[in-house]
Write a protein that holds these residues in place. Structure first.
Motif, PDB file in Angstrom:
ATOM      1  N   LYS A 195      56.390  30.232  -3.308  1.00 46.01           N
ATOM      2  CA  LYS A 195      55.320  30.156  -4.315  1.00 46.01           C
ATOM      3  C   LYS A 195      54.652  31.503  -4.585  1.00 46.01           C
ATOM      4  O   LYS A 195      53.430  31.637  -4.476  1.00 46.01           O
ATOM      5  CB  LYS A 195      54.242  29.146  -3.850  1.00 46.01           C
ATOM      6  N   ASN A 196      55.450  32.517  -4.948  1.00 48.98           N
ATOM      7  CA  ASN A 196      54.866  33.842  -5.166  1.00 48.98           C
ATOM      8  C   ASN A 196      54.888  34.302  -6.632  1.00 48.98           C
ATOM      9  O   ASN A 196      54.583  35.457  -6.907  1.00 48.98           O
ATOM     10  CB  ASN A 196      55.543  34.884  -4.256  1.00 48.98           C
ATOM     11  N   TYR A 197      55.292  33.413  -7.533  1.00 47.97           N
ATOM     12  CA  TYR A 197      55.180  33.695  -8.977  1.00 47.97           C
ATOM     13  C   TYR A 197      54.479  32.482  -9.589  1.00 47.97           C
ATOM     14  O   TYR A 197      54.910  31.334  -9.363  1.00 47.97           O
ATOM     15  CB  TYR A 197      56.559  33.864  -9.618  1.00 47.97           C
ATOM     16  N   VAL A 198      53.428  32.723 -10.367  1.00 40.71           N
ATOM     17  CA  VAL A 198      52.586  31.626 -10.873  1.00 40.71           C
ATOM     18  C   VAL A 198      53.405  30.542 -11.575  1.00 40.71           C
ATOM     19  O   VAL A 198      53.241  29.350 -11.308  1.00 40.71           O
ATOM     20  CB  VAL A 198      51.506  32.176 -11.836  1.00 40.71           C
ATOM     21  N   GLU A 199      54.315  30.960 -12.466  1.00 39.80           N
ATOM     22  CA  GLU A 199      55.026  29.945 -13.248  1.00 39.80           C
ATOM     23  C   GLU A 199      56.041  29.166 -12.403  1.00 39.80           C
ATOM     24  O   GLU A 199      56.410  28.044 -12.751  1.00 39.80           O
ATOM     25  CB  GLU A 199      55.675  30.575 -14.483  1.00 39.80           C
ATOM     26  N   HIS A 200      56.488  29.764 -11.297  1.00 38.81           N
ATOM     27  CA  HIS A 200      57.342  29.006 -10.367  1.00 38.81           C
ATOM     28  C   HIS A 200      56.495  27.990  -9.597  1.00 38.81           C
ATOM     29  O   HIS A 200      56.946  26.873  -9.327  1.00 38.81           O
ATOM     30  CB  HIS A 200      58.068  29.949  -9.404  1.00 38.81           C
TER      31      HIS A 200
ATOM     32  N   PRO B  85      60.976  33.904  -9.163  1.00 30.91           N
ATOM     33  CA  PRO B  85      60.306  33.591 -10.437  1.00 30.91           C
ATOM     34  C   PRO B  85      60.652  32.173 -10.925  1.00 30.91           C
ATOM     35  O   PRO B  85      61.468  31.489 -10.298  1.00 30.91           O
ATOM     36  CB  PRO B  85      60.875  34.648 -11.397  1.00 30.91           C
ATOM     37  N   PRO B  86      60.032  31.734 -12.015  1.00 26.61           N
ATOM     38  CA  PRO B  86      60.338  30.400 -12.545  1.00 26.61           C
ATOM     39  C   PRO B  86      61.776  30.322 -13.044  1.00 26.61           C
ATOM     40  O   PRO B  86      62.420  31.346 -13.273  1.00 26.61           O
ATOM     41  CB  PRO B  86      59.347  30.239 -13.705  1.00 26.61           C
ATOM     42  N   GLY B  87      62.253  29.083 -13.211  1.00 22.73           N
ATOM     43  CA  GLY B  87      63.572  28.863 -13.787  1.00 22.73           C
ATOM     44  C   GLY B  87      64.586  28.274 -12.827  1.00 22.73           C
ATOM     45  O   GLY B  87      65.782  28.245 -13.122  1.00 22.73           O
ATOM     46  N   VAL B  88      64.120  27.800 -11.653  1.00 20.55           N
ATOM     47  CA  VAL B  88      65.065  27.197 -10.711  1.00 20.55           C
ATOM     48  C   VAL B  88      65.505  25.822 -11.224  1.00 20.55           C
ATOM     49  O   VAL B  88      64.883  25.239 -12.119  1.00 20.55           O
ATOM     50  CB  VAL B  88      64.455  27.086  -9.286  1.00 20.55           C
ATOM     51  N   ALA B  89      66.572  25.319 -10.635  1.00 20.93           N
ATOM     52  CA  ALA B  89      67.128  24.035 -11.091  1.00 20.93           C
ATOM     53  C   ALA B  89      66.202  22.862 -10.795  1.00 20.93           C
ATOM     54  O   ALA B  89      66.245  21.832 -11.475  1.00 20.93           O
ATOM     55  CB  ALA B  89      68.497  23.811 -10.429  1.00 20.93           C
ATOM     56  N   TRP B  90      65.356  23.025  -9.803  1.00 25.43           N
ATOM     57  CA  TRP B  90      64.389  21.984  -9.448  1.00 25.43           C
ATOM     58  C   TRP B  90      63.528  21.640 -10.663  1.00 25.43           C
ATOM     59  O   TRP B  90      63.139  20.487 -10.862  1.00 25.43           O
ATOM     60  CB  TRP B  90      63.511  22.518  -8.319  1.00 25.43           C
ATOM     61  N   GLY B  91      63.222  22.671 -11.465  1.00 23.41           N
ATOM     62  CA  GLY B  91      62.421  22.458 -12.666  1.00 23.41           C
ATOM     63  C   GLY B  91      63.219  21.799 -13.788  1.00 23.41           C
ATOM     64  O   GLY B  91      62.741  20.875 -14.448  1.00 23.41           O
ATOM     65  N   SER B  92      64.456  22.253 -13.969  1.00 25.29           N
ATOM     66  CA  SER B  92      65.252  21.778 -15.113  1.00 25.29           C
ATOM     67  C   SER B  92      66.111  20.574 -14.767  1.00 25.29           C
ATOM     68  O   SER B  92      66.620  19.885 -15.661  1.00 25.29           O
ATOM     69  CB  SER B  92      66.168  22.905 -15.590  1.00 25.29           C
ATOM     70  N   GLY B  93      66.311  20.326 -13.481  1.00 22.09           N
ATOM     71  CA  GLY B  93      67.212  19.246 -13.073  1.00 22.09           C
ATOM     72  C   GLY B  93      68.681  19.659 -13.115  1.00 22.09           C
ATOM     73  O   GLY B  93      69.558  18.869 -12.791  1.00 22.09           O
ATOM     74  N   ARG B  94      68.959  20.919 -13.487  1.00 17.25           N
ATOM     75  CA  ARG B  94      70.359  21.361 -13.618  1.00 17.25           C
ATOM     76  C   ARG B  94      70.800  22.083 -12.341  1.00 17.25           C
ATOM     77  O   ARG B  94      70.875  23.305 -12.291  1.00 17.25           O
ATOM     78  CB  ARG B  94      70.493  22.238 -14.851  1.00 17.25           C
ATOM     79  N   PHE B  95      71.127  21.311 -11.339  1.00 14.70           N
ATOM     80  CA  PHE B  95      71.480  21.867 -10.033  1.00 14.70           C
ATOM     81  C   PHE B  95      72.884  22.474 -10.060  1.00 14.70           C
ATOM     82  O   PHE B  95      73.652  22.243 -10.993  1.00 14.70           O
ATOM     83  CB  PHE B  95      71.361  20.765  -8.966  1.00 14.70           C
ATOM     84  N   LEU B  96      73.176  23.277  -9.027  1.00 15.63           N
ATOM     85  CA  LEU B  96      74.494  23.915  -8.923  1.00 15.63           C
ATOM     86  C   LEU B  96      75.576  22.864  -8.666  1.00 15.63           C
ATOM     87  O   LEU B  96      75.317  21.819  -8.063  1.00 15.63           O
ATOM     88  CB  LEU B  96      74.489  24.962  -7.797  1.00 15.63           C
TER      89      LEU B  96
END
Lengths: 267, 267
Positions: A57-62, A229-240
């Motif tokens: 949790k070191n970037y606000v948008e993440h 930063p923001p943009g991980v799959a947890w947010g989008s649901g698009r996992f590897l």
């Protein structure tokens, strides 16, 4: 380096940080340089003295995307939140992130600037913190998101074998005078998923070094992941997925590429 | 042991587990045994390959006292909860737990049975799990309770220098055929604070080994803390003070004594 007399133990950059090469040794090595083409790189730090020290949790948008995904209140941490990844998770550039559906159904990436400690210290003051940096590299803080959530403590979901791609190499600190002004970008199969700048860290590198060294002694070769930063799959649901290619690029360092593989769990 | 030819690297038990002494070496050492009286013991594992692997909330009544202290719902975990302690936190028998009021105002003890891994493995099946144990020792999982609570992730509050007294020695597994039938007792200045049996673990040693090795590879010399019984200061509010003596005794192993010292934080 291991072929130099008295350097049999120089298995990784950590050993070289503790005892740098002298000019004569550098000269001896000059004739033995090999092209990177066709060379398989190991993680630049094979065996950090401690588990890789990571901050969440070191970037606000993440923080915001995580709070939304978890269904909890959005709150900016007022101190860095630390967890660790085992050295057995480390993998080099062009290594494989294991695919194991028995371990996780939510395999996620987290592109991060990583700091390599060059000088021991405890209670390091913020003004002197960057003096303790040997250099910078790139970490992909691979995460089994379902396990991370189920356990609450993050270690297990972030420490499986292969869950810490690191590299491709370490860029020494003199080449990166300001670690808070670097673009960072993560792609999955060529599509940009994370694109930000280290200027957006909540706690900068100097603050992180001061914070973690308040209680414990940092050592040469310790590796610090500075958060994603923001943009991980947890947010989008698009996992590897098996066969996905993940690349994390940090300005001034390079690009760390990993492929998601296939493993068969023993039954 | 370090004086034996070819054993210069045998700095701790981990190196001996990886490469046991042969009978000739044992014979050579026989004449050099020293009395424990007047000897200062180091932690038996100075440098485990990974941070010490610890499990939280592994005794029902400790889960209850923690939930009460934290003001949250009492819930038995359905899987072990893992966190780690850095090797820089390790201290030997009769070592000092630092007293640093700037770091914590709630210095707590947690007496625990600790497992020393003897054989590498991943995806270790429960039936074979105890075959991976080299031996047992005692861990005091010292905790800065306020930091642990504030961070939610437990690493920082449990990894300050000196926060992992370990020892006094490792008792080999053959001497402890059943690790789930040992009394465990913690005293502070002679007063019993924790008194329980390892029979009351929620997840037994074999289950813990299976659980942690699901994702990551265990290595010889890895140390696993198996959780603490009820009776910590977090429950009673009676935290450690400068000069307190804490002793953790586990049946069949011995008694690990630590004194709370005084440190002056650099300003």
């Amino acid at each position: 380096v291991r072929s130099l007399p008295g350097r049999e133990d120089a298995a990784d950059v950590a050993a070289l940080i503790a005892q740098p090469l002298d000019p004569a040794e550098t000269e001896l090595l000059r004739g033995r340089l090999r092209s990177l083409t066709g060379t398989r790189l190991l993680p630049p730090i094979l065996r950090p003295p401690k588990n890789v020290l990571c901050v969440g949790k070191n970037y606000v948008e993440h923080v915001r995307e995580g709070a939304h995904a978890e269904g909890v209140k959005f709150e900016i941490p007022d101190e860095p939140i630390w967890f660790t990844k085992a050295h057995t998770a480390l993998a080099g550039h062009e290594g494989t992130i294991p695919w194991d559906p028995e371990f996780t159904e939510q395999l996620d990436y987290e592109g991060e600037l990583a700091v390599v400690v060059g000088k021991s210290g405890r209670h390091i003051r913020r003004e002197r913190a960057l003096d303790h940096v040997f250099g910078y590299t790139i970490l992909n803080d691979v995460t089994a998101r379902d396990r991370q959530q189920r356990h609450k403590q993050w270690f297990v979901g972030k420490s499986a074998d292969g869950y810490a791609p690191l590299g491709p190499w370490v860029v020494t600190a003199d080449a990166i005078p300001d670690p808070q002004n670097l673009t960072i970008e993560t792609t999955v199969d060529g599509e940009i998923r994370q694109s930000d700048t280290t200027a957006n860290m909540i706690f900068d590198v100097a603050t992180l070094i001061t914070a973690i060294s308040t209680g414990l002694t940092l050592e040469p070769g310790d590796v610090i992941g500075t958060g994603t930063p923001p943009g991980v799959a947890w947010g989008s649901g698009r996992f590897l997925r098996p066969g996905s290619t993940v690349a994390v690029a940090v300005e001034g360092i390079g690009r760390l590429v990993s492929e998601v593989g296939t493993v068969t769990s023993p039954s």
